[in-house]
Design a protein around this motif. Structure first.
Motif, PDB file in Angstrom:
ATOM      1  N   ASP A  80      17.514  -1.563   3.414  1.00 38.48           N
ATOM      2  CA  ASP A  80      17.370  -1.693   1.970  1.00 38.48           C
ATOM      3  C   ASP A  80      17.088  -0.370   1.258  1.00 38.48           C
ATOM      4  O   ASP A  80      17.714  -0.046   0.254  1.00 38.48           O
ATOM      5  CB  ASP A  80      16.277  -2.709   1.635  1.00 38.48           C
ATOM      6  CG  ASP A  80      14.968  -2.447   2.390  1.00 38.48           C
ATOM      7  OD1 ASP A  80      14.926  -1.511   3.221  1.00 38.48           O
ATOM      8  OD2 ASP A  80      14.002  -3.200   2.162  1.00 38.48           O
ATOM      9  N   THR A  81      16.195   0.429   1.819  1.00 40.87           N
ATOM     10  CA  THR A  81      15.816   1.678   1.157  1.00 40.87           C
ATOM     11  C   THR A  81      16.741   2.838   1.479  1.00 40.87           C
ATOM     12  O   THR A  81      16.809   3.820   0.735  1.00 40.87           O
ATOM     13  CB  THR A  81      14.390   2.086   1.559  1.00 40.87           C
ATOM     14  OG1 THR A  81      14.359   2.389   2.968  1.00 40.87           O
ATOM     15  CG2 THR A  81      13.403   0.961   1.259  1.00 40.87           C
ATOM     16  N   LYS A 202      24.673   3.096  10.497  1.00 40.25           N
ATOM     17  CA  LYS A 202      24.242   1.775  10.931  1.00 40.25           C
ATOM     18  C   LYS A 202      23.020   1.414  10.099  1.00 40.25           C
ATOM     19  O   LYS A 202      22.000   2.107  10.129  1.00 40.25           O
ATOM     20  CB  LYS A 202      23.900   1.760  12.419  1.00 40.25           C
ATOM     21  CG  LYS A 202      23.550   0.365  12.957  1.00 40.25           C
ATOM     22  CD  LYS A 202      23.481   0.353  14.476  1.00 40.25           C
ATOM     23  CE  LYS A 202      23.245  -1.046  15.016  1.00 40.25           C
ATOM     24  NZ  LYS A 202      23.280  -1.107  16.500  1.00 40.25           N
ATOM     25  N   TRP A 203      23.145   0.341   9.339  1.00 42.37           N
ATOM     26  CA  TRP A 203      22.084  -0.137   8.468  1.00 42.37           C
ATOM     27  C   TRP A 203      21.313  -1.227   9.215  1.00 42.37           C
ATOM     28  O   TRP A 203      21.840  -2.303   9.466  1.00 42.37           O
ATOM     29  CB  TRP A 203      22.669  -0.673   7.166  1.00 42.37           C
ATOM     30  CG  TRP A 203      23.514   0.321   6.408  1.00 42.37           C
ATOM     31  CD1 TRP A 203      24.849   0.562   6.570  1.00 42.37           C
ATOM     32  CD2 TRP A 203      23.065   1.210   5.382  1.00 42.37           C
ATOM     33  NE1 TRP A 203      25.273   1.535   5.707  1.00 42.37           N
ATOM     34  CE2 TRP A 203      24.190   1.963   4.956  1.00 42.37           C
ATOM     35  CE3 TRP A 203      21.832   1.449   4.765  1.00 42.37           C
ATOM     36  CZ2 TRP A 203      24.115   2.920   3.954  1.00 42.37           C
ATOM     37  CZ3 TRP A 203      21.752   2.403   3.761  1.00 42.37           C
ATOM     38  CH2 TRP A 203      22.879   3.124   3.368  1.00 42.37           C
ATOM     39  N   ARG A 208      19.495  -8.390  11.538  1.00 41.62           N
ATOM     40  CA  ARG A 208      20.940  -8.171  11.437  1.00 41.62           C
ATOM     41  C   ARG A 208      21.217  -6.714  11.107  1.00 41.62           C
ATOM     42  O   ARG A 208      20.318  -5.975  10.674  1.00 41.62           O
ATOM     43  CB  ARG A 208      21.559  -9.085  10.377  1.00 41.62           C
ATOM     44  CG  ARG A 208      21.053  -8.842   8.969  1.00 41.62           C
ATOM     45  CD  ARG A 208      21.365 -10.041   8.079  1.00 41.62           C
ATOM     46  NE  ARG A 208      20.664 -11.223   8.588  1.00 41.62           N
ATOM     47  CZ  ARG A 208      21.027 -12.486   8.345  1.00 41.62           C
ATOM     48  NH1 ARG A 208      22.080 -12.737   7.591  1.00 41.62           N
ATOM     49  NH2 ARG A 208      20.355 -13.490   8.846  1.00 41.62           N
ATOM     50  N   HIS A 209      22.441  -6.298  11.339  1.00 39.51           N
ATOM     51  CA  HIS A 209      22.813  -4.923  10.995  1.00 39.51           C
ATOM     52  C   HIS A 209      24.290  -4.880  10.626  1.00 39.51           C
ATOM     53  O   HIS A 209      25.046  -5.826  10.879  1.00 39.51           O
ATOM     54  CB  HIS A 209      22.525  -3.961  12.163  1.00 39.51           C
ATOM     55  CG  HIS A 209      23.470  -4.093  13.327  1.00 39.51           C
ATOM     56  ND1 HIS A 209      23.098  -4.642  14.540  1.00 39.51           N
ATOM     57  CD2 HIS A 209      24.776  -3.754  13.472  1.00 39.51           C
ATOM     58  CE1 HIS A 209      24.138  -4.640  15.364  1.00 39.51           C
ATOM     59  NE2 HIS A 209      25.168  -4.106  14.732  1.00 39.51           N
ATOM     60  N   PHE A 254      20.726  -5.902   1.092  1.00 41.00           N
ATOM     61  CA  PHE A 254      20.986  -4.624   1.760  1.00 41.00           C
ATOM     62  C   PHE A 254      21.265  -3.547   0.720  1.00 41.00           C
ATOM     63  O   PHE A 254      21.459  -3.831  -0.463  1.00 41.00           O
ATOM     64  CB  PHE A 254      22.168  -4.761   2.731  1.00 41.00           C
ATOM     65  CG  PHE A 254      21.761  -5.166   4.127  1.00 41.00           C
ATOM     66  CD1 PHE A 254      21.998  -4.337   5.213  1.00 41.00           C
ATOM     67  CD2 PHE A 254      21.127  -6.380   4.363  1.00 41.00           C
ATOM     68  CE1 PHE A 254      21.624  -4.701   6.501  1.00 41.00           C
ATOM     69  CE2 PHE A 254      20.755  -6.767   5.642  1.00 41.00           C
ATOM     70  CZ  PHE A 254      20.996  -5.921   6.722  1.00 41.00           C
ATOM     71  N   HIS A 255      21.274  -2.326   1.168  1.00 44.11           N
ATOM     72  CA  HIS A 255      21.475  -1.155   0.310  1.00 44.11           C
ATOM     73  C   HIS A 255      22.745  -1.320  -0.551  1.00 44.11           C
ATOM     74  O   HIS A 255      23.722  -1.929  -0.116  1.00 44.11           O
ATOM     75  CB  HIS A 255      21.602   0.092   1.200  1.00 44.11           C
ATOM     76  CG  HIS A 255      21.529   1.378   0.468  1.00 44.11           C
ATOM     77  ND1 HIS A 255      22.642   1.963  -0.110  1.00 44.11           N
ATOM     78  CD2 HIS A 255      20.492   2.216   0.211  1.00 44.11           C
ATOM     79  CE1 HIS A 255      22.292   3.101  -0.679  1.00 44.11           C
ATOM     80  NE2 HIS A 255      20.986   3.282  -0.498  1.00 44.11           N
ATOM     81  N   PRO A 256      22.741  -0.768  -1.769  1.00 45.98           N
ATOM     82  CA  PRO A 256      23.922  -0.881  -2.637  1.00 45.98           C
ATOM     83  C   PRO A 256      25.217  -0.392  -1.995  1.00 45.98           C
ATOM     84  O   PRO A 256      26.299  -0.917  -2.306  1.00 45.98           O
ATOM     85  CB  PRO A 256      23.541  -0.015  -3.835  1.00 45.98           C
ATOM     86  CG  PRO A 256      22.056  -0.085  -3.897  1.00 45.98           C
ATOM     87  CD  PRO A 256      21.597  -0.141  -2.475  1.00 45.98           C
TER      88      PRO A 256
END
Length: 381
Positions: A80-81, A202-203, A208-209, A254-256
């Motif tokens: 997220d960040t 890789k987020w 989950r990723h 999740f991140h934009p």
């Protein structure tokens, strides 16, 4: 000594690499593939430094550098960040440290490159193996659907996780469904309307990723692959389609950058992630398994194809100068040389912690299949 004749079952990455390696060493190798033609399946692939070292000997490094994306790093970030957990730098640093580049490509392009390294007259498409028999003189007779039987001195089964050869030799084994699924797709970067993404990230979410990267040097194609819980889905197929709306909902929050990629993707494939334990044995007589047929693994280390490509180089070294009577011991030597490494990668990948935090990946990328010591004859059982 009569030239050894080897049949390779399956024309995937491992099968083509095996044929290329065997032909390079002067062995007569023929490939049999059940598909009627090769197609450019929509998936990305990470080609580690260890795999490039093998393909360099086939003369493919210039082709791969021209076709693939050259990433600065494999960056691991909070979902997220975007906070960096571990930035594994590749690029020139990897070339200097490991002796080869780390590349990101399209599976179809890697497959086409490997196919170009094999004598086209030795690739037999439309040949579905239906049975085989080891003869008293050591030869192996193969039967293909609708074809006359053929006989070879040795057989290498690179026919994947659903290997008929493995089932025939060692019985049927049920895969361990992980309760997780993956979505994946390749799509034109133009659909992002000029939005730039990271080279390879890789987020990491709580359960989950998603991994996102470019697969072409001009950044014209984007690939992503996910992993998330879905215990009820058990379709182990790379061709099954998924619902894009369900995928987007699964990665809300999740991140934009992730959101922009998922919003742009037009369609996705979906398959169940399965796991299998290392096999006790890979070979029987003059027949051996190779690649996913004997050590399939989860995709979390991006090393499945690389392990099969490494297998090919080591196998060709074990068979060099061997006649039919020496094949069985050569296959045992191949297994003794490779199993410790493939089992370690197989079991390490299972944990899905690769590069999540600062770590030393040298043991994976510094490996050189052309020069690693082969198991001594005394280690072969």
């Amino acid at each position: 000594m009569k030239k050894l004749r080897v049949a390779v079952i399956g024309a995937g990455m491992g099968g083509l690499a095996t044929a290329a390696a065997l032909q390079r060493s002067g062995i007569e190798a023929h490939v049999y593939e059940q598909a009627a033609k090769f197609t450019r399946l929509g998936a990305g692939i990470q080609i580690g430094c260890n795999a490039i070292k093998v393909m360099r000997e086939f003369g493919l490094e210039p082709v791969l550098r021209n076709e693939c994306f050259y990433p600065r790093s494999w960056n691991n970030k909070e979902f997220d960040t975007g906070e960096v957990r571990f930035d594994m730098e590749f690029g020139a640093l990897a070339e200097e440290r490991y002796g080869a580049p780390y590349l990101l490509g399209h599976r179809g392009d890697l497959h086409a490159a490997l196919a170009s390294a094999v004598n086209p007259a030795t690739i037999n498409l439309g040949h579905k193996l239906v049975g085989f028999e080891q003869m008293t003189d050591g030869a192996v007779q193969l039967t293909f659907d609708g074809q006359s039987p053929v006989t070879y001195d040795a057989v290498v089964a690179a026919d994947g996780v659903h290997s008929l050869v493995k089932k025939t030799l060692f019985g049927h084994d049920e895969p361990n469904f992980t309760g997780r699924i993956a979505y994946r797709t390749v799509f034109p970067a133009s659909l992002l309307n000029g939005y730039e993404i990271d080279d390879c990230t890789k987020w990491w979410g709580p359960d989950r990723h998603i991994v996102i990267y470019y697969v072409k040097p001009d950044r014209s194609e984007v690939y992503f692959v996910t992993s998330q819980p879905d215990p009820g889905f058990t379709v182990e197929s790379w061709s099954a389609m998924g619902d894009v709306k369900e995928l987007r909902a699964a990665f809300e929050g999740f991140h934009p950058q992730v959101g922009r990629v998922l919003e742009a993707c037009p369609s996705v494939h979906k398959w169940a992630l399965v796991d299998r334990d290392p096999l006790p044995r890979w070979s029987d007589g003059n027949v051996t398994l190779l690649g996913d047929a004997c050590h399939p693994m989860t995709p979390y280390m991006a090393q499945g194809a690389a392990m099969a490509i490494e297998d090919a180089a080591v196998l060709s070294r074990c068979l060099d100068g061997v006649d039919r009577d020496g094949v069985a011991q050569a296959f045992q030597r191949f297994e003794a040389t490779r199993k410790p490494r493939t089992s370690r990668v197989q079991l390490s990948s299972r944990t899905n912690t690769w590069l999540k935090d600062p770590s030393n990946p040298d043991w994976v990328y510094e490996y050189d299949a052309w020069n690693v010591p082969l198991a001594a004859a005394t280690e072969v059982v």
